[in-house]
Enzyme design. Structure first.
Site, PDB file in Angstrom:
ATOM      1  N   PHE A 114       0.814  -1.222   0.000  1.00  0.00           N
ATOM      2  CA  PHE A 114       0.000   0.000   0.000  1.00  0.00           C
ATOM      3  C   PHE A 114       0.842   1.265   0.000  1.00  0.00           C
ATOM      4  CE2 PHE A 114      -0.335   2.526   3.898  1.00  0.00           C
ATOM      5  CZ  PHE A 114       0.459   1.808   4.773  1.00  0.00           C
ATOM      6  N   LYS A 115       2.133   1.168   0.316  1.00  0.00           N
ATOM      7  CA  LYS A 115       2.992   2.353   0.327  1.00  0.00           C
ATOM      8  C   LYS A 115       3.018   3.068  -1.029  1.00  0.00           C
ATOM      9  CE  LYS A 115       4.772   1.382   4.517  1.00  0.00           C
ATOM     10  NZ  LYS A 115       4.109   0.125   4.898  1.00  0.00           N
TER      11      LYS A 115
END
Ligand SMILES: *Cc1c(COP(=O)(O)O)cnc(C)c1O
Length: 465
Positions: A114-115
């Site tokens: 998700f970064k």
């Protein structure tokens, strides 16, 4: 929109614009930047925003935080460009686990965690601002696994940026390490530090605290302390609620390490998104779920788990929430953190603890419970989930109340953790082609001791002028 430090006194201290906060990362007094006021969700991002694309919604939600530092059309095209790198048309698709429990898949970006959602935008914002200033920056970051590759991928090949990423030697997964060490770009550098993630994070903080070095090296941060990342992460909470178009307020369950992700959910709520509760999901390193239960911050040793991106005891973004619990009293926030640093524990007042519990709940899963959840989800739905996501799903199942609408955040692609998946399900998930490719590429990495002088020397040696 102006920003202030969590450590400044009400009405005192500098007030900065978004572009300075973006490039500055950590405040000069060691605090974290927070917006002076929280904007309401723009009308254009209201319930009828269901038909907007993810990128359109993102530009509208981020605009009040950017506050004119980038004009609206430029912001919209920059954000569209960032999300064009994702491999799913919805960017963050929702998948049903059952009628009232959804997975929000945040792993469709270039490094499959998700970064990417924040960093693909933040690197472009950096480039845009440095171009305008005719300047350059050296990004230094600490990673417990996924931030590093996401930041390096976002920065690779950009003219005005170099990046050095510290990771704890031997404590990231093989794939996570390879995603960092196989990136072939002259401006990205992977460093293995002989220590823990918290050691790496302390080294980064120490570099920023070294004023002459910080200035000379033009240091900038893209770690989750950077406000722009939090701002970009607010978007998917709103996106999920708009897509579900359910009348009930949503409970979000968030696998948590540095507290950046769940903090963004808290800001979505403060902006007016109808939110029932925020569930903090921890692995065995459960300082945050213990804080919710007991009202006390108490450090334990970091234990390596199957979900390494959550193997953290000192969650840097918690400072932003603490500053709210102290009603913006910077001295009191600083004092609590100092006590925690010195004694390994520090307690909230009863009133603060109650405010915390009104919004947050939490629980923890150990590794064997995590594997059970992965195995059960696969048996019931055929879906593979990664260990971080499984911690969230398991906590959501435990905490959910009848009739509650729950969205669990899926933070990494299962194929990033093939050994755990094999162990839990007896099968290997097929990696996306871009992930499969890193297995065969040569690695490039520098090993350094856990010493500030060694790390600063390295940064000086790789900087391009
Ligand atoms: C970074 C990360 C987390 C933790 O997110 P925080 O914002 O640090 O709380 C959880 N899962 C994965 C896969 C991550 O990469």
């Amino acid at each position: 929109m102006r920003y202030m430090s969590t450590r400044s006194e009400p009405g005192r201290g500098d007030r900065l614009a978004f572009d300075d906060v973006l490039l500055g990362g950590l405040a000069v007094d060691g605090g974290l930047y927070i917006p002076e006021h929280v904007p309401k969700l723009p009308e254009a991002a209201g319930p009828e925003a269901r038909n907007l694309s993810y990128a359109e919604l993102a530009a509208r939600i981020m605009a009040p935080y950017v506050g004119g530092a980038v004009d609206d059309d430029e912001l919209a095209s920059l954000v569209a460009d960032a999300y064009a790198t994702f491999d799913h048309p919805d960017v963050c698709p929702l998948v049903a686990l059952d009628d009232d429990h959804w997975l929000l898949e945040l792993f469709h970006g270039p490094t499959f965690a998700f970064k990417d959602i924040a960093l693909q935008v933040v690197a472009r914002l950096f480039d845009h601002e440095l171009e305008r200033r005719d300047d350059r920056a050296m990004i230094v970051a600490a990673t417990s696994g996924d931030t590093g590759s996401a930041a390096m991928e976002a920065v690779a090949g950009r003219d005005r940026l170099d990046i050095v990423v510290l990771h704890p030697a031997g404590r990231t997964s093989e794939i996570q390490r390879r995603q960092m060490t196989t990136l072939d770009a002259p401006n990205v550098h992977a460093v293995a530090v002989d220590g823990t993630f918290d050691d790496c994070q302390d080294l980064v903080k120490a570099m920023f605290a070294d004023e002459p070095f910080r200035t000379e090296s033009k240091l900038a941060a893209v770690n989750s302390i950077n406000w722009a990342r939090v701002a970009a992460q607010i978007v998917y909470y709103v996106w999920a609620a708009r897509r579900l178009a359910d009348d009930r307020p949503v409970t979000f369950c968030v696998p948590t390490g540095n507290f950046g992700n769940v903090l963004a959910g808290h800001y979505a709520r403060r902006m007016g998104l109808p939110t029932e509760r925020l569930l903090i999901a921890s692995n065995t390193n459960d300082i945050l779920s213990r804080l919710i239960e007991t009202g006390e911050l108490a450090a334990h040793d970091v234990v390596p788990t199957l979900s390494p991106s959550m193997d953290i005891q000192i969650s840097s973004n918690l400072e932003r929430l603490l500053s709210e619990l102290f009603d913006g009293d910077g001295a009191a926030t600083t004092a609590l953190l100092a006590r925690f640093r010195a004694e390994g524990r520090a307690g909230l007042s009863t009133e603060q603890h109650e405010r915390l519990r009104a919004e947050f709940a939490g629980d923890r899963l150990d590794d064997s419970e995590t594997l059970d959840v992965m195995g059960r989800v696969h048996a019931e739905s055929g879906m593979f989930i990664d260990p971080h996501t499984a911690v969230g799903v398991g906590v959501a199942e435990r905490c959910r109340r009848p009739g509650e609408l729950v969205v669990s955040l899926a933070t990494a692609h299962a194929a990033k953790f093939p050994d755990a998946v094999l162990n839990a399900t007896g099968c290997r998930p097929d990696p996306p082609p871009a992930l499969a490719a890193v297995a065969d590429l040569p690695e490039r990495c520098t090993s350094l001791p856990n010493r500030i002088d060694a790390v600063e020397d390295f940064v000086r040696s790789v900087r391009r002028d």
